[in-house]
Design an enzyme around this catalytic site. Structure first.
Site, mmCIF file in Angstrom:
data_model
loop_
_atom_site.group_PDB
_atom_site.id
_atom_site.type_symbol
_atom_site.label_atom_id
_atom_site.label_comp_id
_atom_site.label_asym_id
_atom_site.label_seq_id
_atom_site.Cartn_x
_atom_site.Cartn_y
_atom_site.Cartn_z
ATOM 1 N N LEU A 140 0.846 -1.199 0.000
ATOM 2 C CA LEU A 140 0.000 0.000 0.000
ATOM 3 C C LEU A 140 0.884 1.253 0.000
ATOM 4 C CD1 LEU A 140 -2.848 1.255 0.220
ATOM 5 C CD2 LEU A 140 -2.657 1.087 2.716
ATOM 6 N N ARG A 277 20.473 -8.540 40.573
ATOM 7 C CA ARG A 277 21.549 -7.552 40.424
ATOM 8 C C ARG A 277 21.749 -6.817 41.754
ATOM 9 N NH1 ARG A 277 26.166 -6.100 37.923
ATOM 10 N NH2 ARG A 277 26.411 -3.836 37.852
ATOM 11 N N LEU A 347 18.113 -2.463 33.583
ATOM 12 C CA LEU A 347 19.229 -3.354 33.241
ATOM 13 C C LEU A 347 20.565 -2.612 33.101
ATOM 14 C CD1 LEU A 347 16.788 -5.282 32.602
ATOM 15 C CD2 LEU A 347 18.291 -6.319 30.913
ATOM 16 N N GLU A 372 1.226 0.624 10.215
ATOM 17 C CA GLU A 372 -0.205 0.390 10.485
ATOM 18 C C GLU A 372 -0.877 1.644 11.043
ATOM 19 O OE1 GLU A 372 -2.110 -1.637 9.536
ATOM 20 O OE2 GLU A 372 -0.910 -3.354 8.928
HETATM 21 P P1 TGC Z 1 -11.249 8.437 4.139
HETATM 22 O O1 TGC Z 1 -12.022 9.346 3.208
HETATM 23 O O2 TGC Z 1 -11.357 8.675 5.590
HETATM 24 O O3 TGC Z 1 -11.680 6.939 3.849
HETATM 25 C C1 TGC Z 1 -11.808 6.404 2.557
HETATM 26 C C2 TGC Z 1 -12.858 5.310 2.664
HETATM 27 O O4 TGC Z 1 -12.374 4.288 3.526
HETATM 28 C C3 TGC Z 1 -13.220 4.153 4.679
HETATM 29 N N1 TGC Z 1 -12.332 3.923 5.829
HETATM 30 C C4 TGC Z 1 -12.251 2.732 6.435
HETATM 31 N N2 TGC Z 1 -12.923 1.593 6.230
HETATM 32 C C5 TGC Z 1 -12.625 0.551 7.018
HETATM 33 N N3 TGC Z 1 -11.706 0.649 8.008
HETATM 34 C C6 TGC Z 1 -10.998 1.759 8.233
HETATM 35 N N4 TGC Z 1 -10.097 1.801 9.207
HETATM 36 C C7 TGC Z 1 -11.268 2.886 7.436
HETATM 37 N N5 TGC Z 1 -10.774 4.142 7.375
HETATM 38 C C8 TGC Z 1 -11.438 4.761 6.396
HETATM 39 C C9 TGC Z 1 -13.976 5.456 4.766
HETATM 40 O O5 TGC Z 1 -15.198 5.292 5.444
HETATM 41 C C10 TGC Z 1 -14.171 5.785 3.306
HETATM 42 O O6 TGC Z 1 -15.186 4.935 2.806
HETATM 43 P P2 TGC Z 1 -16.180 5.448 1.655
HETATM 44 O O7 TGC Z 1 -17.027 4.268 1.344
HETATM 45 O O8 TGC Z 1 -16.925 6.593 2.249
HETATM 46 O O9 TGC Z 1 -15.315 5.874 0.505
HETATM 47 O O10 TGC Z 1 -9.774 8.416 3.617
HETATM 48 P P3 TGC Z 1 -8.567 9.422 3.842
HETATM 49 O O11 TGC Z 1 -7.808 9.474 2.571
HETATM 50 O O12 TGC Z 1 -9.075 10.718 4.425
HETATM 51 O O13 TGC Z 1 -7.632 8.651 4.893
HETATM 52 C C11 TGC Z 1 -7.991 8.440 6.191
HETATM 53 C C12 TGC Z 1 -6.807 7.839 7.001
HETATM 54 C C13 TGC Z 1 -5.773 8.877 7.301
HETATM 55 C C14 TGC Z 1 -7.449 7.326 8.275
HETATM 56 C C15 TGC Z 1 -6.164 6.669 6.206
HETATM 57 O O14 TGC Z 1 -5.544 7.121 5.062
HETATM 58 C C16 TGC Z 1 -5.151 5.898 7.023
HETATM 59 O O15 TGC Z 1 -5.507 4.985 7.745
HETATM 60 N N6 TGC Z 1 -3.805 6.222 6.906
HETATM 61 C C17 TGC Z 1 -2.760 5.458 7.532
HETATM 62 C C18 TGC Z 1 -2.096 4.567 6.502
HETATM 63 C C19 TGC Z 1 -1.638 3.256 7.095
HETATM 64 O O16 TGC Z 1 -1.986 2.884 8.182
HETATM 65 N N7 TGC Z 1 -0.886 2.491 6.305
HETATM 66 C C20 TGC Z 1 -0.493 1.197 6.711
HETATM 67 C C21 TGC Z 1 0.136 0.442 5.547
HETATM 68 S S1 TGC Z 1 0.284 -1.334 5.818
HETATM 69 C C22 TGC Z 1 1.459 -1.478 7.014
HETATM 70 O O17 TGC Z 1 1.919 -0.553 7.579
HETATM 71 C C23 TGC Z 1 1.867 -2.876 7.355
HETATM 72 S S2 TGC Z 1 3.045 -2.911 8.615
HETATM 73 C C24 TGC Z 1 3.440 -4.539 8.810
HETATM 74 C C25 TGC Z 1 2.683 -5.197 9.915
HETATM 75 O O18 TGC Z 1 1.467 -5.003 10.050
HETATM 76 O O19 TGC Z 1 3.289 -5.941 10.680
HETATM 77 P P1 FAD Z 2 4.744 9.931 6.822
HETATM 78 O O1 FAD Z 2 3.344 9.661 6.411
HETATM 79 O O2 FAD Z 2 5.612 10.726 5.919
HETATM 80 O O3 FAD Z 2 4.690 10.637 8.253
HETATM 81 C C1 FAD Z 2 5.839 11.285 8.834
HETATM 82 C C2 FAD Z 2 5.370 11.968 10.126
HETATM 83 O O4 FAD Z 2 4.378 12.963 9.808
HETATM 84 C C3 FAD Z 2 4.699 11.001 11.100
HETATM 85 O O5 FAD Z 2 4.987 11.359 12.417
HETATM 86 C C4 FAD Z 2 3.217 11.232 10.819
HETATM 87 O O6 FAD Z 2 2.374 10.882 11.916
HETATM 88 C C5 FAD Z 2 3.200 12.722 10.572
HETATM 89 N N1 FAD Z 2 2.028 13.145 9.814
HETATM 90 C C6 FAD Z 2 1.678 12.812 8.539
HETATM 91 N N2 FAD Z 2 0.509 13.370 8.205
HETATM 92 C C7 FAD Z 2 0.090 14.077 9.290
HETATM 93 C C8 FAD Z 2 -1.069 14.858 9.594
HETATM 94 N N3 FAD Z 2 -2.060 15.007 8.703
HETATM 95 N N4 FAD Z 2 -1.150 15.410 10.813
HETATM 96 C C9 FAD Z 2 -0.176 15.234 11.735
HETATM 97 N N5 FAD Z 2 0.929 14.495 11.508
HETATM 98 C C10 FAD Z 2 1.066 13.939 10.310
HETATM 99 N N6 FAD Z 2 3.459 -0.392 4.396
HETATM 100 C C11 FAD Z 2 2.781 -1.276 3.602
HETATM 101 O O7 FAD Z 2 1.978 -0.878 2.765
HETATM 102 N N7 FAD Z 2 2.989 -2.617 3.734
HETATM 103 C C12 FAD Z 2 3.862 -3.137 4.621
HETATM 104 O O8 FAD Z 2 4.006 -4.369 4.706
HETATM 105 C C13 FAD Z 2 4.608 -2.227 5.456
HETATM 106 N N8 FAD Z 2 5.540 -2.709 6.329
HETATM 107 C C14 FAD Z 2 6.327 -1.826 7.029
HETATM 108 C C15 FAD Z 2 7.388 -2.312 7.798
HETATM 109 C C16 FAD Z 2 8.236 -1.425 8.477
HETATM 110 C C17 FAD Z 2 9.384 -1.951 9.256
HETATM 111 C C18 FAD Z 2 7.959 -0.029 8.428
HETATM 112 C C19 FAD Z 2 8.820 0.929 9.193
HETATM 113 C C20 FAD Z 2 6.915 0.453 7.665
HETATM 114 C C21 FAD Z 2 6.103 -0.430 6.943
HETATM 115 N N9 FAD Z 2 5.075 0.038 6.102
HETATM 116 C C22 FAD Z 2 4.362 -0.837 5.307
HETATM 117 C C23 FAD Z 2 4.903 1.475 5.891
HETATM 118 C C24 FAD Z 2 4.127 2.177 7.002
HETATM 119 O O9 FAD Z 2 2.772 1.875 6.951
HETATM 120 C C25 FAD Z 2 4.378 3.674 6.862
HETATM 121 O O10 FAD Z 2 5.720 3.899 7.238
HETATM 122 C C26 FAD Z 2 3.436 4.510 7.713
HETATM 123 O O11 FAD Z 2 2.112 4.428 7.208
HETATM 124 C C27 FAD Z 2 3.858 5.994 7.791
HETATM 125 O O12 FAD Z 2 4.188 6.492 6.546
HETATM 126 P P2 FAD Z 2 5.579 7.268 6.316
HETATM 127 O O13 FAD Z 2 6.663 6.433 6.884
HETATM 128 O O14 FAD Z 2 5.636 7.625 4.876
HETATM 129 O O15 FAD Z 2 5.478 8.564 7.206
#
Ligand code: TGC
Ligand code: FAD
Length: 393
Positions: A140, A277, A347, A372
């Protein structure tokens, strides 16, 4: 069970077991036993070298039914959400990287196919992934779009019946060991998901090796250079950003429990260390400042666990809301990292080595705090739920 000296563990202080079913306790015990037998003796070496035997680990995790364990059918175990959470906790008590492998496989890649895939996609991938014979990843995030995936540039365009996929994904867990990638891309109809076998021409995964955190986990860049995919590669049920965001709920839920595993390991390590310790003629456990740290760490650990169980019961009842998962992810990762850092102080110098797990956990939790959804994103999700105002843009 209570120690003969009368000492209680943090779990006993909160009488956590009384809140679990026999099946949940059994699953927890099985995962703990696998971790102690197979992973714990090797984890410090994997972290130091930055290498893990991913295929072997996936098989072992698959043999115990931990991959996609809360999904139903297609070779998945179909356990409760609480049981899945407890498994995440036990894995992360060893290392966040192990829990990440399981989260990404089961909660992201398999969940996406299970929820949005065609019957053909499910039959092709889910049984293999559940068994650990195929590893999945979930793309993503992009270099310029992390917290804001709605801006993604990766695009898919039609060419006859085929799709042509182009773009770059960044920070992708399991990327360079994956057999299959679930990749999210912009299309003329909106955001869509694609199931991409990683041996498809034009697909490359480059390992990211410079990490100081989650070193026992594979993290990669995915490059898609005109990857040609058949029409059947698209996830038919995924039609907007809602689809990938719904997958995140699953993985975030696992982290709500998982982070507490890292915290528990730090806490137990700190208690053991403090009892043996000796400084100024007494065990440091006897000093009030040490006891205050241990009491505060236990309090936050136990409160986090009660929150996790409440969220797990809501999830099992089909009633959980995304902002409730944000409460758990924000609180439990924040407190786990604070516990790991406090344990490190107890520690002393030994706390900075890989001989003890505390700084390894603290470093890992830096990634968990960011991926996440960062702590800031989850704060804003809770703020939006409380006020009705979106402060993201
Ligand atoms: P927004 O307009 O709020 O939402 C778009 C559509 O999505 C719906 N929605 C959700 N639905 C289900 N669950 C959720 N948690 C949802 N959040 C939003 C929403 O209702 C809407 O639906 P519809 O039908 O009305 O279109 O979208 P936005 O662009 O304003 O973004 C909102 C925000 C900031 C919450 C979202 O972009 C977000 O969650 N950002 C964080 C990105 C993130 O967490 N990335 C993770 C990547 S994967 C990863 O990190 C894997 S790490 C490895 C591991 O897990 O171990
Ligand atoms: P940015 O979005 O650039 O954010 C930088 C800083 O700005 C953060 O402190 C953030 O909170 C802040 N910020 C951003 N927007 C705002 C706002 N509107 N208001 C206030 N503060 C804000 N992604 C995947 O898709 N799949 C994976 O499997 C996956 N695995 C990962 C594994 C590791 C080890 C790591 C480190 C990351 C992984 N990710 C994965 C990516 C991860 O989801 C992103 O790093 C995360 O969503 C944050 O994005 P970014 O690092 O680009 O930070």
């Amino acid at each position: 069970m209570t120690d003969p000296t009368g000492i209680v563990s943090p779990d006993e202080l909160f009488a956590v077991d009384s809140l679990l079913s026999d099946e949940e306790r059994d699953i927890r015990a099985s995962v703990r036993s696998l971790v102690e037998r197979s992973f714990a003796p090797r984890i410090a070496g994997w972290f130091e070298s930055g290498r893990i035997p991913a295929a072997e680990l996936a098989r072992e995790l698959g043999d115990l039914g931990l991959l996609g364990m809360h999904l139903h059918g297609y070779g998945c175990a179909g356990t409760s959400a609480v049981a899945y959470g407890l498994a995440c906790l036990e894995l992360e008590a060893c290392d966040s990287g192990l829990r990440s492998l399981v989260s990404v496989q089961g909660s992201l890649a398999m969940f996406a196919i299970h929820t949005y895939g065609s019957e053909e996609q499910k039959e092709r991938w889910l049984p293999e992934m559940a068994a650990g014979r195929a590893i999945g990843c979930f793309g993503l995030t992009e270099p310029d779009f992390g917290s804001n995936p709605s801006g993604m540039r990766t695009a898919a365009r039609r060419d006859g019946d085929d799709w042509i996929l182009t773009g770059t994904k960044m920070w992708i867990t399991n990327g360079s060991v994956a057999d299959v990638a679930v990749v999210w891309a912009r299309t003329e109809q909106g955001i869509a998901g694609f199931v991409v076998p990683t041996d498809t021409p034009g697909f490359t995964a480059n390992p990211i090796t410079s990490k100081l955190s989650l070193r026992a986990s594979v993290t990669s860049e995915l490059v898609m250079d005109d990857v040609r995919l058949p029409s059947s590669a698209r996830l038919p049920g995924a039609t907007s950003l809602r689809a990938p965001l719904s997958c995140l709920n699953e993985a975030r839920f696992g982290i709500v429990f998982g982070a507490l595993g890292a915290a528990r390991d730090c806490l137990e390590t700190a208690v053991d260390y403090a009892r043996t310790r000796v400084q100024f003629g007494r065990p440091i456990a006897g000093y009030q400042l040490t006891q205050q740290k241990l009491a505060d760490m236990s309090l936050e650990y136990g409160k986090g666990l009660l929150l996790a169980l409440q969220l797990g019961r809501r999830k099992d009842a089909g009633l959980i809301r995304p902002e409730q998962i944000s409460l758990g992810k924000l609180n439990n990762v924040r407190e786990a990292i604070a516990i790991a850092r406090a344990a490190r102080t107890i520690l002393g110098a030994n706390g900075i080595t890989t001989e003890y797990p505390v700084l390894r956990h603290a470093n890992n939790l830096e990634s968990v705090l960011t991926y996440e959804g960062t702590s800031e994103m989850h704060t804003l999700m809770i703020g939006q739920a409380l006020t009705g105002e979106s402060a993201f843009r």
